[in-house]
Scaffold this active site. Structure first.
Site, PDB file in Angstrom:
ATOM      1  N   ASP A 207       0.844  -1.200   0.000  1.00 21.54           N
ATOM      2  CA  ASP A 207       0.000   0.000   0.000  1.00 21.54           C
ATOM      3  C   ASP A 207       0.881   1.253   0.000  1.00 21.54           C
ATOM      4  O   ASP A 207       1.641   1.470   0.944  1.00 21.54           O
ATOM      5  CB  ASP A 207      -0.876  -0.048   1.264  1.00 21.54           C
ATOM      6  CG  ASP A 207      -1.748   1.180   1.435  1.00 21.54           C
ATOM      7  OD1 ASP A 207      -1.773   2.052   0.528  1.00 21.54           O
ATOM      8  OD2 ASP A 207      -2.406   1.272   2.485  1.00 21.54           O
TER       9      ASP A 207
ATOM     10  N   ASN B  14      -7.192  12.430 -11.117  1.00 16.68           N
ATOM     11  CA  ASN B  14      -7.925  12.781 -12.341  1.00 16.68           C
ATOM     12  C   ASN B  14      -7.786  14.287 -12.555  1.00 16.68           C
ATOM     13  O   ASN B  14      -7.224  14.983 -11.714  1.00 16.68           O
ATOM     14  CB  ASN B  14      -9.395  12.349 -12.257  1.00 16.68           C
ATOM     15  CG  ASN B  14     -10.081  12.936 -11.037  1.00 16.68           C
ATOM     16  OD1 ASN B  14     -10.052  14.151 -10.823  1.00 16.68           O
ATOM     17  ND2 ASN B  14     -10.679  12.097 -10.216  1.00 16.68           N
TER      18      ASN B  14
ATOM     19  N   VAL C  16      -8.521   1.985 -13.089  1.00 17.42           N
ATOM     20  CA  VAL C  16      -9.729   2.477 -13.763  1.00 17.42           C
ATOM     21  C   VAL C  16      -9.428   2.944 -15.192  1.00 17.42           C
ATOM     22  O   VAL C  16     -10.259   2.767 -16.088  1.00 17.42           O
ATOM     23  CB  VAL C  16     -10.311   3.664 -12.955  1.00 17.42           C
ATOM     24  CG1 VAL C  16     -11.535   4.251 -13.647  1.00 17.42           C
ATOM     25  CG2 VAL C  16     -10.681   3.227 -11.557  1.00 17.42           C
TER      26      VAL C  16
ATOM     27  N   SER D 214      -2.448   4.967 -14.285  1.00 17.54           N
ATOM     28  CA  SER D 214      -3.360   4.602 -15.389  1.00 17.54           C
ATOM     29  C   SER D 214      -3.707   3.112 -15.472  1.00 17.54           C
ATOM     30  O   SER D 214      -4.480   2.715 -16.350  1.00 17.54           O
ATOM     31  CB  SER D 214      -2.818   5.034 -16.762  1.00 17.54           C
ATOM     32  OG  SER D 214      -2.965   6.428 -16.951  1.00 17.54           O
TER      33      SER D 214
ATOM     34  N   GLY E 242      -9.765   4.078  -6.253  1.00 17.65           N
ATOM     35  CA  GLY E 242      -8.422   3.509  -6.413  1.00 17.65           C
ATOM     36  C   GLY E 242      -7.392   4.121  -5.483  1.00 17.65           C
ATOM     37  O   GLY E 242      -7.679   4.432  -4.319  1.00 17.65           O
ATOM     38  N   VAL E 243      -6.200   4.335  -6.016  1.00 15.65           N
ATOM     39  CA  VAL E 243      -5.103   4.838  -5.198  1.00 15.65           C
ATOM     40  C   VAL E 243      -5.385   6.290  -4.773  1.00 15.65           C
ATOM     41  O   VAL E 243      -5.003   6.711  -3.674  1.00 15.65           O
ATOM     42  CB  VAL E 243      -3.762   4.662  -5.953  1.00 15.65           C
ATOM     43  CG1 VAL E 243      -3.585   5.636  -7.079  1.00 15.65           C
ATOM     44  CG2 VAL E 243      -2.585   4.752  -4.990  1.00 15.65           C
ATOM     45  N   ASP E 244      -6.080   7.031  -5.611  1.00 12.33           N
ATOM     46  CA  ASP E 244      -6.467   8.414  -5.314  1.00 12.33           C
ATOM     47  C   ASP E 244      -7.329   8.453  -4.042  1.00 12.33           C
ATOM     48  O   ASP E 244      -7.067   9.229  -3.113  1.00 12.33           O
ATOM     49  CB  ASP E 244      -7.240   8.968  -6.526  1.00 12.33           C
ATOM     50  CG  ASP E 244      -7.418  10.480  -6.513  1.00 12.33           C
ATOM     51  OD1 ASP E 244      -6.813  11.136  -5.657  1.00 12.33           O
ATOM     52  OD2 ASP E 244      -8.157  10.985  -7.390  1.00 12.33           O
TER      53      ASP E 244
HETATM   54  N1  AR6 Z   1      -1.287   1.441  -3.080  1.00  6.12           N
HETATM   55  C1  AR6 Z   1      -0.665   1.115  -4.241  1.00  6.12           C
HETATM   56  N2  AR6 Z   1      -1.328   0.890  -5.402  1.00  6.12           N
HETATM   57  C2  AR6 Z   1      -2.662   0.996  -5.381  1.00  6.12           C
HETATM   58  C3  AR6 Z   1      -3.391   1.342  -4.221  1.00  6.12           C
HETATM   59  C4  AR6 Z   1      -2.645   1.571  -3.032  1.00  6.12           C
HETATM   60  N3  AR6 Z   1      -3.238   1.898  -1.885  1.00  6.12           N
HETATM   61  N4  AR6 Z   1      -4.717   1.370  -4.532  1.00  6.12           N
HETATM   62  C5  AR6 Z   1      -4.814   1.040  -5.828  1.00  6.12           C
HETATM   63  N5  AR6 Z   1      -3.585   0.806  -6.350  1.00  6.12           N
HETATM   64  P1  AR6 Z   1      -6.211   3.551 -10.175  1.00  6.12           P
HETATM   65  P2  AR6 Z   1      -5.796   5.061 -12.670  1.00  6.12           P
HETATM   66  C6  AR6 Z   1      -3.215   0.451  -7.733  1.00  6.12           C
HETATM   67  O1  AR6 Z   1      -7.507   3.071 -10.673  1.00  6.12           O
HETATM   68  O2  AR6 Z   1      -5.945   3.844 -13.483  1.00  6.12           O
HETATM   69  C7  AR6 Z   1      -9.300   7.328  -9.595  1.00  6.12           C
HETATM   70  O3  AR6 Z   1     -10.668   7.291  -9.345  1.00  6.12           O
HETATM   71  C8  AR6 Z   1      -4.237  -0.199  -8.598  1.00  6.12           C
HETATM   72  O4  AR6 Z   1      -4.296  -1.589  -8.311  1.00  6.12           O
HETATM   73  O5  AR6 Z   1      -6.121   4.034  -8.779  1.00  6.12           O
HETATM   74  O6  AR6 Z   1      -4.698   6.036 -12.989  1.00  6.12           O
HETATM   75  C9  AR6 Z   1      -8.818   8.723  -9.972  1.00  6.12           C
HETATM   76  O7  AR6 Z   1      -9.524   9.740  -9.328  1.00  6.12           O
HETATM   77  C10 AR6 Z   1      -3.703   0.077  -9.982  1.00  6.12           C
HETATM   78  O8  AR6 Z   1      -2.689  -0.882 -10.327  1.00  6.12           O
HETATM   79  O9  AR6 Z   1      -5.645   4.782 -11.087  1.00  6.12           O
HETATM   80  C11 AR6 Z   1      -9.030   8.744 -11.460  1.00  6.12           C
HETATM   81  O10 AR6 Z   1     -10.360   9.084 -11.773  1.00  6.12           O
HETATM   82  C12 AR6 Z   1      -3.028   1.434  -9.825  1.00  6.12           C
HETATM   83  O11 AR6 Z   1      -2.924   1.658  -8.415  1.00  6.12           O
HETATM   84  C13 AR6 Z   1      -8.771   7.325 -11.872  1.00  6.12           C
HETATM   85  O12 AR6 Z   1      -9.022   6.520 -10.728  1.00  6.12           O
HETATM   86  C14 AR6 Z   1      -3.753   2.595 -10.464  1.00  6.12           C
HETATM   87  O13 AR6 Z   1      -5.151   2.384 -10.413  1.00  6.12           O
HETATM   88  C15 AR6 Z   1      -7.321   7.118 -12.265  1.00  6.12           C
HETATM   89  O14 AR6 Z   1      -7.177   5.821 -12.763  1.00  6.12           O
END
Ligand code: AR6
Length: 171
Positions: free
Chosen positions: A15, A29, A124, A121, A37-39
């Site tokens: 994490d 975003n 989502v 990226s 997600g991570v955000d």
């Molecule tokens: N620690 C490390 N990696 C993580 C964590 C964490 N706590 N949580 C998720 N991941 P995403 P995107 C991974 O969807 O594709 C948001 O709603 C996850 O498994 O977070 O850039 C924003 O507001 C994946 O491999 O980001 C945007 O609207 C990676 O982080 C949109 O999502 C990125 O997944 C951005 O989408």
């Protein structure tokens, strides 16, 4: 936690919000006002002051990056970048490369020595992890070759499968 080191680059599984580094990168975003997600995880861990601060920034274009304090995080800073929504076009790779480059540039400007990246990226926004991993690693290696001030770059993956993809590529 799985971890392995390749010179200044370390890969981890876990994490990003708990890491003790100078800066963590957020895959945000264009609004910078939070999401899933991570955000979402970063906003939850940093606390509500992060959202208040982000409201004053006026958003961020795809491929660019902005820095904020880390608030309640161990990391002193958060560098927010906006990855491309995967479309399969050539521009995706250019924009994703720019995300890594601009985050590293902001890190240097702010005297940050250690920085951790999630897989921008690859959730989502649908970017295939293998392709994104190559862009992340190649862009970072090229940057570190020119700019010596950054001492430690972590690529952290939530899942073991993704961690293995990074490990295979770096090996
Ligand atoms: N620690 C490390 N990696 C993580 C964590 C964490 N706590 N949580 C998720 N991941 P995403 P995107 C991974 O969807 O594709 C948001 O709603 C996850 O498994 O977070 O850039 C924003 O507001 C994946 O491999 O980001 C945007 O609207 C990676 O982080 C949109 O999502 C990125 O997944 C951005 O989408």
């Amino acid at each position: 936690m799985n971890t392995e080191t390749f010179n200044k680059i370390e890969i981890m599984q876990g994490d990003i919000t708990i890491l003790d580094v100078d800066a963590i990168v957020n895959a945000a975003n264009n609004s910078l006002l939070g999401g899933g997600g991570v955000d979402g995880a970063i906003h939850r861990a940093a606390g509500t002051k992060l959202l208040d601060y982000c409201k004053g920034l006026g958003g961020c274009s795809t491929g660019e990056a902005v820095i904020t304090p880390g608030f309640k995080l161990k990391a002193g800073h958060i560098i927010h970048t906006v990855g491309p929504v995967y479309s399969g076009k050539k521009e995706d790779a250019i924009q994703l490369g720019l995300c890594y480059k601009n985050c590293l540039k902001i890190a240097v400007e702010n005297n940050i020595k250690s920085i951790a990246f999630p897989a921008i990226s690859c959730g989502v926004y649908g970017y295939p992890l293998k392709d994104a991993c190559k862009i992340a690693v190649d862009t970072t290696f090229a940057f570190l070759k020119e700019e010596k001030s950054i001492q430690h770059v972590v690529f952290i993956q939530f899942s073991l499968d993704n961690y293995k993809i990074y490990k295979d590529y770096l090996s």
